[in-house]
Design a protein around this motif. Structure first.
Motif, PDB file in Angstrom:
ATOM      1  N   THR A   1     -32.432 -11.223  -7.235  1.00 33.16           N
ATOM      2  CA  THR A   1     -33.253 -10.888  -8.408  1.00 33.16           C
ATOM      3  C   THR A   1     -34.379  -9.941  -7.992  1.00 33.16           C
ATOM      4  O   THR A   1     -35.431  -9.902  -8.618  1.00 33.16           O
TER       5      THR A   1
ATOM      6  N   ASN B   1     -34.777  -7.340 -13.467  1.00 34.95           N
ATOM      7  CA  ASN B   1     -35.907  -8.175 -13.870  1.00 34.95           C
ATOM      8  C   ASN B   1     -36.423  -7.819 -15.258  1.00 34.95           C
ATOM      9  O   ASN B   1     -37.001  -8.668 -15.939  1.00 34.95           O
TER      10      ASN B   1
ATOM     11  N   HIS C   1     -26.925  -6.561 -14.872  1.00 34.08           N
ATOM     12  CA  HIS C   1     -26.691  -6.764 -13.450  1.00 34.08           C
ATOM     13  C   HIS C   1     -25.773  -5.660 -12.925  1.00 34.08           C
ATOM     14  O   HIS C   1     -25.041  -5.013 -13.681  1.00 34.08           O
TER      15      HIS C   1
END
Length: 228
Positions: free
Chosen positions: A21, A190, A208
């Motif tokens: 992340t 994020n 992603h």
């Protein structure tokens, strides 16, 4: 009951995990360190602004950085056969359908899109993106030594309302080129992506991307062995 037992080592949580992340500049050093030993010759053939290398000491690897902006095409590299230990490939992985929603994908339109003189792509839209990956993978296979490592950044996309799992398509194509798909890492954004205009959502919005790790298959059978 038989099985392999580990007689040394210590318990730890200090491990490289399969999902991140954090940004590419933080994830890439962990992935590179897991698969490529220090001192190796690494050709980053889509170097761009060098984001992947911001947190890697210059003396750790013998980096050969190139980019199409400097006139070196990832599909036609200036290296001899088997000269490189690791190739890093992160081409523009999305065509620009118009507007500003995919502004970060503009390099694909600038350098690789169909009908641009000299771009060497024969396909359109998503197929043009995939063709770029395949041609670059073929060139990486040429310059890598046996069991050399190829690290690829990519992202899935929806093209013309059709779901395209780019990472699966690349894995299948690279297996045919002579690579072994060894690992997959997920990089989660994020921030919260949006769209310029929405009527009804049909597919999940991608937040992603992936790092895929391959190694060049040689004549020997066996499994991947970590760098010593």
């Amino acid at each position: 009951m038989s099985g392999r037992s580990v007689r040394n080592g210590e318990p730890t949580n200090d491990l490289v995990l399969s999902a991140f992340t954090v940004g590419n500049d933080r994830a890439f050093p962990s992935i590179l360190g897991l698969y490529v030993k220090p001192g190796s010759i690494v050709a980053d053939v889509t170097y761009g602004k060098g984001v992947f290398w911001r947190r890697i000491p210059p003396e750790q690897y013998e980096l050969r950085a190139s980019d199409i902006r400097d006139g070196i095409d990832c599909r036609d590299l200036p290296y001899t056969d088997g000269e490189i230990d690791c190739v890093v490939l992160d081409p523009p992985y999305m065509h620009t359908p118009g507007g500003t929603a995919h502004g970060s994908a503009s390099p694909f339109e600038d350098y690789y899109r169909n009908n641009k003189t000299g771009n060497r792509t024969r396909s359109k839209y998503h197929e043009a993106v995939l063709e770029l990956y395949v041609d670059a993978g073929r060139e990486a296979h040429r310059v890598l030594r046996d069991r050399g490592v190829l690290i690829v950044k990519c992202q899935d996309e929806v093209c013309s309302n059709r779901q395209r799992f780019t990472h699966v398509e690349i894995m299948q194509a690279y297996e045919r080129l002579g690579f072994v798909a060894e690992d997959l890492f997920v990089i989660v954004r994020n921030n919260r992506p949006g769209v310029s205009r929405a009527v009804r959502q049909v597919h999940a919005r991608k937040n992603h991307s992936y790092f895929l790790v391959f190694w060049k298959r040689d004549d020997r059978r066996g499994v991947w062995k970590p760098p010593q």
